[in-house]
Design a protein around this motif. Structure first.
Motif, short mmCIF file in Angstrom:
data_model
loop_
_atom_site.label_atom_id
_atom_site.label_comp_id
_atom_site.label_asym_id
_atom_site.label_seq_id
_atom_site.Cartn_x
_atom_site.Cartn_y
_atom_site.Cartn_z
N UNK A 184 5.47 -40.50 31.61
CA UNK A 184 5.35 -40.57 33.06
C UNK A 184 6.51 -40.38 33.93
N UNK A 185 6.54 -39.30 34.83
CA UNK A 185 7.38 -39.03 35.86
C UNK A 185 7.23 -38.75 37.03
N UNK A 186 7.51 -39.09 38.11
CA UNK A 186 7.21 -38.50 39.47
C UNK A 186 8.21 -39.19 40.32
N UNK A 187 8.24 -38.48 41.60
CA UNK A 187 9.04 -38.98 42.65
C UNK A 187 8.21 -39.49 43.78
N UNK A 188 8.37 -40.81 44.19
CA UNK A 188 7.56 -41.36 45.15
C UNK A 188 7.66 -40.60 46.50
N UNK A 189 6.77 -39.90 47.00
CA UNK A 189 6.79 -39.28 48.35
C UNK A 189 7.21 -40.11 49.44
N UNK A 190 6.86 -41.29 49.71
CA UNK A 190 7.42 -42.14 50.84
C UNK A 190 9.02 -42.46 50.79
N UNK A 191 9.46 -42.94 49.53
CA UNK A 191 10.67 -43.58 49.50
C UNK A 191 11.69 -42.49 48.58
N UNK A 192 11.33 -41.30 48.13
CA UNK A 192 11.94 -40.47 47.17
C UNK A 192 12.56 -41.12 45.93
N UNK A 193 12.07 -42.13 45.73
CA UNK A 193 12.44 -43.08 44.34
C UNK A 193 11.97 -42.26 43.35
N UNK A 194 12.68 -42.03 42.14
CA UNK A 194 12.33 -41.65 40.93
C UNK A 194 11.75 -42.55 40.07
N UNK A 195 10.67 -42.33 39.48
CA UNK A 195 10.04 -43.08 38.63
C UNK A 195 9.99 -42.43 37.15
N UNK A 196 10.57 -42.93 36.13
CA UNK A 196 10.42 -42.38 34.86
C UNK A 196 10.12 -43.32 33.68
N UNK A 197 9.01 -42.87 32.64
CA UNK A 197 9.17 -44.11 31.73
C UNK A 197 7.72 -43.58 30.92
N UNK A 198 7.23 -44.63 30.44
CA UNK A 198 6.09 -44.60 29.65
C UNK A 198 4.82 -45.15 30.26
N UNK A 199 3.70 -44.85 30.16
CA UNK A 199 2.43 -45.37 30.63
C UNK A 199 1.60 -45.59 29.41
N UNK A 200 0.97 -47.07 29.31
CA UNK A 200 0.27 -47.40 28.36
C UNK A 200 -1.35 -47.20 29.00
N UNK A 201 -1.85 -45.82 28.34
CA UNK A 201 -3.19 -45.53 28.85
C UNK A 201 -4.30 -45.86 28.08
#
Length: 281
Positions: A184-201
C-alpha cells in the motif's frame, strides 16, 4: 547561397499553402445529438486509505476503479453519469451530467484520503439516491465500488438499499480487492505525507452480497482486472436504453489560416531578397 536556397524553400512553401487554401481545406466531424434521455448512473466510490492497496493486477484499487468507470462512460455516450466520494463521510462531487470532459476531469482528480478514514456506505448510497430519485431517466442506477464493510456514517446501508428499491433505482455493488498482505502506498492530499507499507487485507464480500440482496441488486466480487471489466460490462448492458438521435455535421474551415501562412512566407521571401540579397524587385 544559403539565403538563395532559403528563399526558394520559402517560395515553395508559399505555393503549397496557396494551393491548400484554394482547395478550401475543411475538417468534417459528425456528432450524435440525442433527442431522448439515456440512463442516469451515479458511482459511489470508496476513497478510504485502504483503496490505495495495490492488488488489482499492478494497479491500486482506486486506479482500477477509475479505469472501469472510464470504460463504462465511454461505451455509453447517451447516458449521464455522476460521482459520489465516500470514506468517513460522503459527498457529491459531480451531479449526473452528459459532459464527459467535466466528469472525467473530476474522476481523474479523485484520490484516497480526501474524506478521512472509514467507510460510510449508507451515507454514500443515500447521497446518490437523493440526486437520482427525481431524474426523468427511464433507468436509474447506483454503482457502489468499495473494499470494506460499513463502519461510519449516520445512515445504515440496509436502510439506503431499501430506499433505492422503493425509488425504482437499481443497485450494483462491486467488492474490489483480495485477501492477504498487500503493498500500500499513497500521498495524503491534506498533509502531503507519504504513506508506504503493507495492508493486512481481510476483505470479506459477505456483507456486501447481503446488502445487494436487500434490494434485489447485483453483487460482483472483483479481485482482478478481468472480473472488474466483466462486471462493468454487465452493468452497461443492463442499464442500456434505446435512444433516438440525429447526426449533426460540424465543419471547420482552414483556408484562411493557409492564406495567412502564404502571405507570411511570401513577405519573408521578399524581405530576404530585397534586404539581404540586394535584388531589385
Amino acid at each position: 547561397k544559403a539565403f538563395s536556397i532559403f528563399v526558394k524553400i520559402l517560395c515553395i512553401i508559399f505555393y503549397v499553402c496557396l494551393v491548400i487554401a484554394r482547395a478550401s481545406s475543411v475538417y468534417h466531424q459528425q456528432q450524435k445529438v440525442y433527442s431522448s434521455r439515456g440512463a442516469s448512473i451515479i458511482f459511489v466510490v470508496d476513497v478510504s486509505p485502504s483503496m490505495a492497496a495495490r492488488d488489482i493486477g499492478e494497479l491500486h484499487r482506486i486506479e482500477a476503479a477509475k479505469n472501469a468507470i472510464h470504460s463504462l462512460a465511454l461505451k455509453n455516450d447517451g447516458s449521464e453519469f455522476g460521482l459520489v466520494e465516500m470514506a468517513e463521510t460522503a459527498c457529491l462531487v459531480i451531479p449526473p451530467t452528459m459532459d464527459r470532459k467535466v466528469f472525467f476531469d473530476r474522476l481523474d482528480a479523485m484520490s484516497v484520503g480526501e474524506l478521512g478514514d472509514g467507510t460510510a456506505i449508507g451515507n454514500g448510497l443515500s447521497m446518490a439516491i437523493y440526486h437520482l430519485e427525481n431524474s426523468p431517466s427511464e433507468k436509474k442506477a447506483v454503482v457502489l465500488i468499495t473494499d470494506g464493510e460499513n463502519n461510519a456514517g449516520s445512515v445504515h446501508p440496509n436502510t439506503a438499499a431499501r430506499l433505492a428499491k422503493s425509488k425504482d433505482i437499481s443497485l450494483y455493488i462491486l467488492g474490489i480487492g483480495t485477501r492477504g498482505v498487500i503493498p500500500l502506498d499513497y500521498v495524503d492530499p491534506k498533509t502531503n505525507r507519504v504513506y508506504s507499507g503493507y495492508l493486512e487485507s481481510n476483505f470479506d464480500p459477505t456483507s456486501l452480497a447481503k446488502l445487494a440482496a436487500e434490494c434485489d441488486g447485483r453483487f460482483f466480487e472483483t479481485g482482478s482486472i478481468v472480473s472488474l471489466s466483466q462486471a462493468i460490462s454487465t452493468i452497461g448492458k443492463n442499464e442500456s436504453v434505446m435512444q433516438s438521435y440525429h447526426i449533426k455535421n460540424n465543419d471547420t474551415f482552414y483556408y484562411q489560416y493557409f492564406l495567412l501562412a502564404a502571405a507570411i512566407f511570401a513577405s519573408l521571401a521578399w524581405i530576404i531578397r530585397r534586404i539581404f540579397l540586394k535584388e531589385i524587385l
